[in-house]
Design an enzyme around this catalytic site. Sequence first.
Site, PDB file in Angstrom:
ATOM      1  N   CYS A  23       0.850  -1.177   0.000  1.00 14.65           N
ATOM      2  CA  CYS A  23       0.000   0.000   0.000  1.00 14.65           C
ATOM      3  C   CYS A  23       0.893   1.236   0.000  1.00 14.65           C
ATOM      4  O   CYS A  23       1.914   1.262   0.692  1.00 14.65           O
ATOM      5  CB  CYS A  23      -0.925   0.007   1.210  1.00 14.65           C
ATOM      6  SG  CYS A  23      -2.133  -1.339   1.180  1.00 14.65           S
ATOM      7  N   ALA A  46       2.036  -6.840   3.296  1.00 15.67           N
ATOM      8  CA  ALA A  46       3.405  -6.966   3.789  1.00 15.67           C
ATOM      9  C   ALA A  46       3.988  -5.628   4.212  1.00 15.67           C
ATOM     10  O   ALA A  46       4.613  -5.516   5.266  1.00 15.67           O
ATOM     11  CB  ALA A  46       4.280  -7.602   2.712  1.00 15.67           C
ATOM     12  N   GLU A  47       3.805  -4.571   3.396  1.00 15.64           N
ATOM     13  CA  GLU A  47       4.306  -3.247   3.769  1.00 15.64           C
ATOM     14  C   GLU A  47       3.353  -2.164   3.288  1.00 15.64           C
ATOM     15  O   GLU A  47       2.723  -2.284   2.233  1.00 15.64           O
ATOM     16  CB  GLU A  47       5.686  -2.962   3.151  1.00 15.64           C
ATOM     17  CG  GLU A  47       6.844  -3.102   4.117  1.00 15.64           C
ATOM     18  CD  GLU A  47       7.386  -4.507   4.163  1.00 15.64           C
ATOM     19  OE1 GLU A  47       8.191  -4.808   5.068  1.00 15.64           O
ATOM     20  OE2 GLU A  47       7.016  -5.308   3.300  1.00 15.64           O
ATOM     21  N   THR A  48       3.283  -1.111   4.107  1.00 12.31           N
ATOM     22  CA  THR A  48       2.667   0.147   3.699  1.00 12.31           C
ATOM     23  C   THR A  48       3.779   1.187   3.625  1.00 12.31           C
ATOM     24  O   THR A  48       4.571   1.333   4.551  1.00 12.31           O
ATOM     25  CB  THR A  48       1.588   0.593   4.686  1.00 12.31           C
ATOM     26  OG1 THR A  48       0.510  -0.363   4.668  1.00 12.31           O
ATOM     27  CG2 THR A  48       1.034   1.963   4.312  1.00 12.31           C
ATOM     28  N   HIS A  75      10.081  -3.985  -2.399  1.00 15.61           N
ATOM     29  CA  HIS A  75       8.854  -4.031  -3.198  1.00 15.61           C
ATOM     30  C   HIS A  75       7.981  -2.809  -2.954  1.00 15.61           C
ATOM     31  O   HIS A  75       7.328  -2.303  -3.874  1.00 15.61           O
ATOM     32  CB  HIS A  75       8.092  -5.347  -2.952  1.00 15.61           C
ATOM     33  CG  HIS A  75       7.158  -5.334  -1.802  1.00 15.61           C
ATOM     34  ND1 HIS A  75       7.569  -5.554  -0.499  1.00 15.61           N
ATOM     35  CD2 HIS A  75       5.823  -5.123  -1.740  1.00 15.61           C
ATOM     36  CE1 HIS A  75       6.518  -5.492   0.300  1.00 15.61           C
ATOM     37  NE2 HIS A  75       5.450  -5.238  -0.426  1.00 15.61           N
TER      38      HIS A  75
END
Length: 272
Positions: A23, A46-48, A75
């Site tokens: 995100c 997994a990550e913002t 990513h």
Amino acid sequence: MPTYPFYQVDAFANQPFEGNQACVMPMEAFLPDDILLKIAAENNVAETAYLVPQADGVWALRWFTPAVEVPLCGHATLASAHVLFDAGGYDADILHFDTVQSGRLSVRRLDDGRLEMDFPSAPIRPVPVTDEIVAALGARPLEAWGGMFYAARFDSPDAVKQLSPDLKALKALGAEGGGWDRGNFGCFALGGDGVEVTSRFFAPGSGIDEDPATGSWHTMLSRILGTHFDLPEAACWQAYPGRGARVDVRLEGDRVKLVGRAVTVIEGQFRL
């Protein structure tokens, strides 16, 4: 009610449902850390990535998993650059991100539309393969290295694809002195279907059982390949079950280039 632009992107992907979800939320200034963490937990990918403009062509960038802020994330950096190029109207061929722990990162748009990231590649060192790690992974690696993560080499791509580790046990293990020295394991083998390397990445120490596509892991993998296997440039496949991700790597001194594509799958507003 404050609102913030919101994008969900599949990174290291040629089409939806591949690669890794990130995100991306541009904002004028970073919100308090506890709010950034709550948003990342709400997003539950997994990550913002949070972006704040600094100067022409430069943004401050931070990354949060649902559990912690991390010092480097490939990513979500790729996803952030994709959003700025694709939806943000940025029309130059290179942009820059200033980060807290990883310095300045640059992303260049190539002629074929792929994005090339310029990242640091930290030192590595051989480390023991202990009985505890073998038990937690459920298989014995041929050899291992410590660095940002614990990296374990297996004898075939099939051996990597068949791994089913004990994630609870893995969370407590690692190589001392790494950037994330507990519960973050990259497992790889030379070869694969049309690629030089096949890998998977398990990260219970960062609140993620298995990550679908991990740029930071590939910075370490690139150094191992270039230093020990005469592969300074390689096509890599991260074999997350049901998705999969292509990451091309090129080691250049103490830096590594990571190349991939990204696709926006959701666009909207996040309301606080």
